[in-house]
Scaffold this motif. Structure first.
Motif, PDB file in Angstrom:
ATOM      1  N   TRP A  28       5.042   6.891  -6.087  1.00  0.00           N
ATOM      2  CA  TRP A  28       5.233   5.623  -7.142  1.00  0.00           C
ATOM      3  C   TRP A  28       5.565   4.210  -6.351  1.00  0.00           C
ATOM      4  CZ3 TRP A  28       2.438   5.089 -11.412  1.00  0.00           C
ATOM      5  CH2 TRP A  28       1.321   6.551 -11.614  1.00  0.00           C
ATOM      6  N   GLU A  29       4.696   3.538  -6.057  1.00  0.00           N
ATOM      7  CA  GLU A  29       5.300   1.982  -4.981  1.00  0.00           C
ATOM      8  C   GLU A  29       5.135   0.857  -6.271  1.00  0.00           C
ATOM      9  OE1 GLU A  29       1.762   2.005  -2.932  1.00  0.00           O
ATOM     10  OE2 GLU A  29       3.036   3.956  -1.406  1.00  0.00           O
ATOM     11  N   CYS A  30       5.992   0.225  -5.750  1.00  0.00           N
ATOM     12  CA  CYS A  30       6.558  -0.755  -6.718  1.00  0.00           C
ATOM     13  C   CYS A  30       5.940  -2.278  -5.546  1.00  0.00           C
ATOM     14  CB  CYS A  30       7.692  -0.998  -7.268  1.00  0.00           C
ATOM     15  SG  CYS A  30       7.868  -3.064  -8.038  1.00  0.00           S
ATOM     16  N   ALA A  31       4.651  -2.829  -6.454  1.00  0.00           N
ATOM     17  CA  ALA A  31       4.578  -4.352  -6.036  1.00  0.00           C
ATOM     18  C   ALA A  31       5.492  -5.275  -5.576  1.00  0.00           C
ATOM     19  CB  ALA A  31       2.541  -4.581  -6.370  1.00  0.00           C
ATOM     20  N   ALA A  32       6.353  -5.625  -7.203  1.00  0.00           N
ATOM     21  CA  ALA A  32       6.634  -6.624  -6.883  1.00  0.00           C
ATOM     22  C   ALA A  32       7.643  -7.080  -6.015  1.00  0.00           C
ATOM     23  CB  ALA A  32       7.148  -6.565  -8.558  1.00  0.00           C
ATOM     24  N   CYS A  33       8.848  -5.166  -6.014  1.00  0.00           N
ATOM     25  CA  CYS A  33      10.038  -4.992  -5.297  1.00  0.00           C
ATOM     26  C   CYS A  33       9.937  -4.498  -3.865  1.00  0.00           C
ATOM     27  CB  CYS A  33      10.683  -4.686  -5.833  1.00  0.00           C
ATOM     28  SG  CYS A  33      10.881  -3.367  -5.934  1.00  0.00           S
ATOM     29  N   ASN A  34       8.613  -4.548  -3.079  1.00  0.00           N
ATOM     30  CA  ASN A  34       7.835  -3.601  -2.176  1.00  0.00           C
ATOM     31  C   ASN A  34       8.493  -2.196  -2.187  1.00  0.00           C
ATOM     32  OD1 ASN A  34       5.805  -3.420  -0.673  1.00  0.00           O
ATOM     33  ND2 ASN A  34       7.574  -4.434   1.014  1.00  0.00           N
TER      34      ASN A  34
END
Length: 60
Positions: A28-34
């Motif tokens: 998974w990838e988090c766009a908020a904390c990169n």
């Protein structure tokens, strides 16, 4: 058969802006904390989970 479970929050920043990662199953990838992370289900516990919230309880 049911769909696979997805995380609701990033384990690093707590935001909900998650997308499946390109590195394969469970990533998974988090766009908020990169940040990118991977989740893996290990299995069910043999005895279940015991909570520590009863440590201060005394029986008389």
């Amino acid at each position: 058969m049911s769909e696979r479970a997805a995380p609701f929050h990033c384990p690093y920043c707590g935001e909900e802006d998650l997308r499946p990662g390109e590195q394969g199953h469970g990533s998974w990838e988090c766009a908020a904390c990169n940040r990118g992370f991977r989740l893996k289900f290990l299995g069910l516990l043999a005895r279940g989970v015991r909570r520590a919230d009863h440590e201060g309880d005394e029986q008389t």
